[in-house]
Design a protein around this motif. Structure first.
Motif, PDB file in Angstrom:
ATOM      1  N   LEU A 107       2.116   7.356   8.863  1.00  0.00           N
ATOM      2  CA  LEU A 107       1.913   8.585   9.634  1.00  0.00           C
ATOM      3  C   LEU A 107       1.245   8.275  10.967  1.00  0.00           C
ATOM      4  CD1 LEU A 107       1.793  11.735   9.814  1.00  0.00           C
ATOM      5  CD2 LEU A 107      -0.376  11.617   8.552  1.00  0.00           C
ATOM      6  N   ASN A 108       1.854   8.721  12.080  1.00  0.00           N
ATOM      7  CA  ASN A 108       1.215   8.631  13.398  1.00  0.00           C
ATOM      8  C   ASN A 108       1.124  10.027  13.994  1.00  0.00           C
ATOM      9  OD1 ASN A 108       0.184   7.872  15.906  1.00  0.00           O
ATOM     10  ND2 ASN A 108       2.239   7.643  16.769  1.00  0.00           N
ATOM     11  N   LEU A 109      -0.041  10.627  13.884  1.00  0.00           N
ATOM     12  CA  LEU A 109      -0.201  12.012  14.356  1.00  0.00           C
ATOM     13  C   LEU A 109      -0.221  12.120  15.871  1.00  0.00           C
ATOM     14  CD1 LEU A 109      -2.708  13.245  11.639  1.00  0.00           C
ATOM     15  CD2 LEU A 109      -0.291  13.876  11.882  1.00  0.00           C
ATOM     16  N   ALA A 110      -0.433  10.997  16.574  1.00  0.00           N
ATOM     17  CA  ALA A 110      -0.397  11.035  18.048  1.00  0.00           C
ATOM     18  C   ALA A 110       1.035  11.051  18.562  1.00  0.00           C
ATOM     19  CB  ALA A 110      -1.151   9.841  18.624  1.00  0.00           C
ATOM     20  N   GLY A 111       2.003  10.812  17.675  1.00  0.00           N
ATOM     21  CA  GLY A 111       3.408  10.825  18.078  1.00  0.00           C
ATOM     22  C   GLY A 111       4.044  12.180  17.826  1.00  0.00           C
ATOM     23  N   GLY A 112       5.361  12.218  17.976  1.00  0.00           N
ATOM     24  CA  GLY A 112       6.090  13.471  17.798  1.00  0.00           C
ATOM     25  C   GLY A 112       6.388  14.148  19.122  1.00  0.00           C
ATOM     26  N   LEU A 113       6.448  13.342  20.205  1.00  0.00           N
ATOM     27  CA  LEU A 113       6.607  13.896  21.567  1.00  0.00           C
ATOM     28  C   LEU A 113       8.103  14.081  21.854  1.00  0.00           C
ATOM     29  CD1 LEU A 113       3.811  11.607  23.006  1.00  0.00           C
ATOM     30  CD2 LEU A 113       3.619  14.027  22.353  1.00  0.00           C
ATOM     31  N   HIS A 114       8.666  15.067  21.162  1.00  0.00           N
ATOM     32  CA  HIS A 114      10.123  15.199  21.025  1.00  0.00           C
ATOM     33  C   HIS A 114      10.865  15.786  22.213  1.00  0.00           C
ATOM     34  CE1 HIS A 114       9.598  19.465  19.000  1.00  0.00           C
ATOM     35  NE2 HIS A 114       8.825  19.301  20.045  1.00  0.00           N
ATOM     36  N   VAL A 148       0.853  -1.192   0.000  1.00  0.00           N
ATOM     37  CA  VAL A 148       0.000   0.000   0.000  1.00  0.00           C
ATOM     38  C   VAL A 148       0.887   1.240   0.000  1.00  0.00           C
ATOM     39  CG1 VAL A 148      -1.962  -1.056   1.139  1.00  0.00           C
ATOM     40  CG2 VAL A 148      -0.183  -0.029   2.527  1.00  0.00           C
ATOM     41  N   PRO A 149       0.417   2.305  -0.628  1.00  0.00           N
ATOM     42  CA  PRO A 149       1.260   3.500  -0.731  1.00  0.00           C
ATOM     43  C   PRO A 149       1.547   4.150   0.632  1.00  0.00           C
ATOM     44  CG  PRO A 149      -0.605   3.602  -2.237  1.00  0.00           C
ATOM     45  CD  PRO A 149      -0.849   2.455  -1.331  1.00  0.00           C
ATOM     46  N   ALA A 150       0.549   4.222   1.500  1.00  0.00           N
ATOM     47  CA  ALA A 150       0.775   4.904   2.784  1.00  0.00           C
ATOM     48  C   ALA A 150      -0.262   4.435   3.796  1.00  0.00           C
ATOM     49  CB  ALA A 150       0.672   6.416   2.595  1.00  0.00           C
ATOM     50  N   LEU A 151       0.137   4.419   5.068  1.00  0.00           N
ATOM     51  CA  LEU A 151      -0.778   4.018   6.141  1.00  0.00           C
ATOM     52  C   LEU A 151      -0.903   5.144   7.168  1.00  0.00           C
ATOM     53  CD1 LEU A 151       0.422   0.348   6.795  1.00  0.00           C
ATOM     54  CD2 LEU A 151      -1.672   1.059   5.601  1.00  0.00           C
ATOM     55  N   PHE A 152      -2.059   5.151   7.840  1.00  0.00           N
ATOM     56  CA  PHE A 152      -2.405   6.179   8.819  1.00  0.00           C
ATOM     57  C   PHE A 152      -2.717   5.455  10.129  1.00  0.00           C
ATOM     58  CE2 PHE A 152      -5.291   9.098  10.928  1.00  0.00           C
ATOM     59  CZ  PHE A 152      -5.047  10.373  10.431  1.00  0.00           C
ATOM     60  N   VAL A 153      -1.955   5.715  11.170  1.00  0.00           N
ATOM     61  CA  VAL A 153      -2.178   5.039  12.452  1.00  0.00           C
ATOM     62  C   VAL A 153      -3.213   5.823  13.251  1.00  0.00           C
ATOM     63  CG1 VAL A 153      -1.103   4.118  14.535  1.00  0.00           C
ATOM     64  CG2 VAL A 153       0.257   4.331  12.443  1.00  0.00           C
ATOM     65  N   TYR A 154      -4.261   5.146  13.701  1.00  0.00           N
ATOM     66  CA  TYR A 154      -5.284   5.865  14.464  1.00  0.00           C
ATOM     67  C   TYR A 154      -6.027   4.938  15.415  1.00  0.00           C
ATOM     68  CZ  TYR A 154      -8.994   9.061  15.734  1.00  0.00           C
ATOM     69  OH  TYR A 154      -9.835   9.854  16.454  1.00  0.00           O
ATOM     70  N   ASP A 155      -6.395   5.487  16.564  1.00  0.00           N
ATOM     71  CA  ASP A 155      -7.223   4.782  17.533  1.00  0.00           C
ATOM     72  C   ASP A 155      -7.912   5.852  18.382  1.00  0.00           C
ATOM     73  OD1 ASP A 155      -8.104   3.249  19.863  1.00  0.00           O
ATOM     74  OD2 ASP A 155      -6.750   1.696  19.123  1.00  0.00           O
ATOM     75  N   GLU A 156      -9.211   5.661  18.630  1.00  0.00           N
ATOM     76  CA  GLU A 156      -9.932   6.657  19.453  1.00  0.00           C
ATOM     77  C   GLU A 156      -9.304   6.782  20.839  1.00  0.00           C
ATOM     78  OE1 GLU A 156     -13.514   8.185  19.189  1.00  0.00           O
ATOM     79  OE2 GLU A 156     -13.085   8.201  17.035  1.00  0.00           O
ATOM     80  N   ALA A 157      -8.628   5.717  21.284  1.00  0.00           N
ATOM     81  CA  ALA A 157      -7.990   5.761  22.610  1.00  0.00           C
ATOM     82  C   ALA A 157      -6.818   6.751  22.649  1.00  0.00           C
ATOM     83  CB  ALA A 157      -7.526   4.370  23.012  1.00  0.00           C
ATOM     84  N   PHE A 158      -6.358   7.231  21.478  1.00  0.00           N
ATOM     85  CA  PHE A 158      -5.359   8.312  21.470  1.00  0.00           C
ATOM     86  C   PHE A 158      -5.883   9.537  22.222  1.00  0.00           C
ATOM     87  CE2 PHE A 158      -3.182   7.003  17.206  1.00  0.00           C
ATOM     88  CZ  PHE A 158      -2.221   6.282  17.895  1.00  0.00           C
TER      89      PHE A 158
END
Ligand SMILES: [Zn+2]
Length: 390
Positions: A125-132, A2-12
């Motif tokens: 892509l994981n938009l819940a991440g990036g906690l730098h 697949v070209p790209a995946l999106f990580v998601y969960d309402e528990a975010f």
């Protein structure tokens, strides 16, 4: 593949310090809804994470710190002396379930890393991440665990790949820099508002790594009021040359969108044009120089409904190679669902209207300061040819 995946969960959405805290997880749901509403996010692109185990967390954090977060998470009450470790403060108050919520955010970036390591996807892509900002033994700047460091160490352990980390948040990615400061296999590159003016105060051009890692940390501290063009001039001068020379096997990028001119927590002057250009350029460079492998995360962004969902929907569209017209309108159903949550009128277009863009005072001074910074970087990294035309 697949070209790209999106990580998601309402528990975010459980990563919430308290309802009035600026780091508001509602932006994740609003982004997910907007991407879906625009027909950019098909069900087979969405993958869900599992919470990262303590064993994985220990790739970035001390056992003592993980243990403390776990204990505080059970009661949701602060204990004596924890401010020393960045917890129980205004920025990072203790809340019940914080260990579980923070572990899931890390698990999202681990999920992305696994897909890339397995070769089942090239872009995730994981938009819940990036906690730098989180450090080995402390919380900082709304970050409890550092998903980026955990995931990069995981990738190193599983593959031995060389990693280029690109941090585009308005704040310096200090936690990631610290973790890899002496590691020549990870190039840590951060563009941010200068630490002279903004949290966390680090990220000067003098910080270039140490020991074997000397020369694999590069900071671009930008002047307040930096606009799209000046930001992109720095980005386009530096990133492709670093990629060409460092030859990463994968790019990990952080896409905080707190550089927007309407963001309340920083002083940069970006618009959605920047959030379109950055992933569009990275997309080309990742294919040209990094075997097409790309793990991207979210990050800061404190205009929770008026800016973040648009910036990150554009990011996803670019990552997943889906075209978006400049006059794309925000769907009426999305506005009906989210306008009641906002005190200000939400924008009607996916892209900012240039007529709303503020006039930048001292534009020349900003431009001159950023060009002087680029000159200084060129002098510190002579082998990269930053001062010669592309
Ligand atoms: Zn930030």
């Amino acid at each position: 593949m697949v070209p790209a995946l999106f990580v998601y969960d309402e528990a975010f959405l459980d990563y919430e310090f308290h309802p009035d805290h600026p780091f508001n997880p509602k932006r994740l749901k609003a982004t997910y809804d907007l991407a879906k509403g625009l027909g950019l996010l098909q069900a087979d692109r969405v993958v869900s994470p599992e919470a990262a185990s303590s064993e994985l967390l220990s790739l970035a954090h001390s056992p003592h710190y993980i243990d403390l977060v776990q204990r505080l998470s059970q009661t949701g009450k602060k204990t004596h002396g924890i401010e020393r470790l960045g917890l129980g403060t205004d920025d990072n108050p203790v809340f019940a379930g914080m260990h579980e919520a923070a572990s899931l955010a890390v698990g999202g970036t681990i999920k992305a890393a696994q897909e890339l390591v397995n070769g089942s996807a090239q872009r995730v892509l994981n938009l819940a991440g990036g906690l730098h900002h989180a450090g080995r033994g402390h919380a900082s700047g709304f970050c409890i665990y550092n998903d980026l460091v955990v995931a990069m160490r995981f990738i190193q352990r599983e593959t031995g790949w060389r990693i280029l980390y690109v941090d585009t948040d308005a704040h310096h990615g200090d936690g990631v820099q610290d973790a890899f400061y002496d590691d020549p296999q990870v190039f840590v590159l951060s563009l941010h508002e200068s630490g002279q003016f903004l949290f966390p105060g680090t990220g000067s051009v003098e910080e270039i790594g140490t020991g074997d890692g000397q020369g694999t940390t590069l900071n671009v501290p930008l002047a307040p009021a930096t606009d799209d063009d000046s930001w992109l001039e720095a980005f386009s001068t530096i990133v492709p040359r670093v990629m060409e020379r460092f030859q990463p096997d994968i790019v990990v990028s952080q896409h905080g969108c707190d550089s927007h001119y309407r963001d309340p927590l920083a002083d940069l002057c970006a618009s959605t044009r920047l959030y379109d250009a950055v992933p569009r350029l990275l997309s080309q460079w990742v294919d040209a120089y990094a075997n097409g492998r790309w793990l991207a995360t979210g990050g800061g962004g404190y205009q929770v409904l008026s800016v973040v969902p648009r910036a990150w929907t554009i990011l996803w569209a670019q990552m997943s190679r889906q075209a978006i017209a400049p006059d794309t309108a925000i769907p009426e159903e999305w506005l009906a669902a989210w306008q009641p949550e906002s005190v200000t009128q939400l924008p009607r277009g996916l892209f900012d209207d240039p007529r709303d863009y503020p006039r930048i005072r001292d534009h020349h001074r900003m431009l001159a300061a950023n060009r002087a910074t680029l000159k200084e970087i060129a002098a510190r990294f002579p082998a990269y040819g930053f001062d010669s035309p592309a």
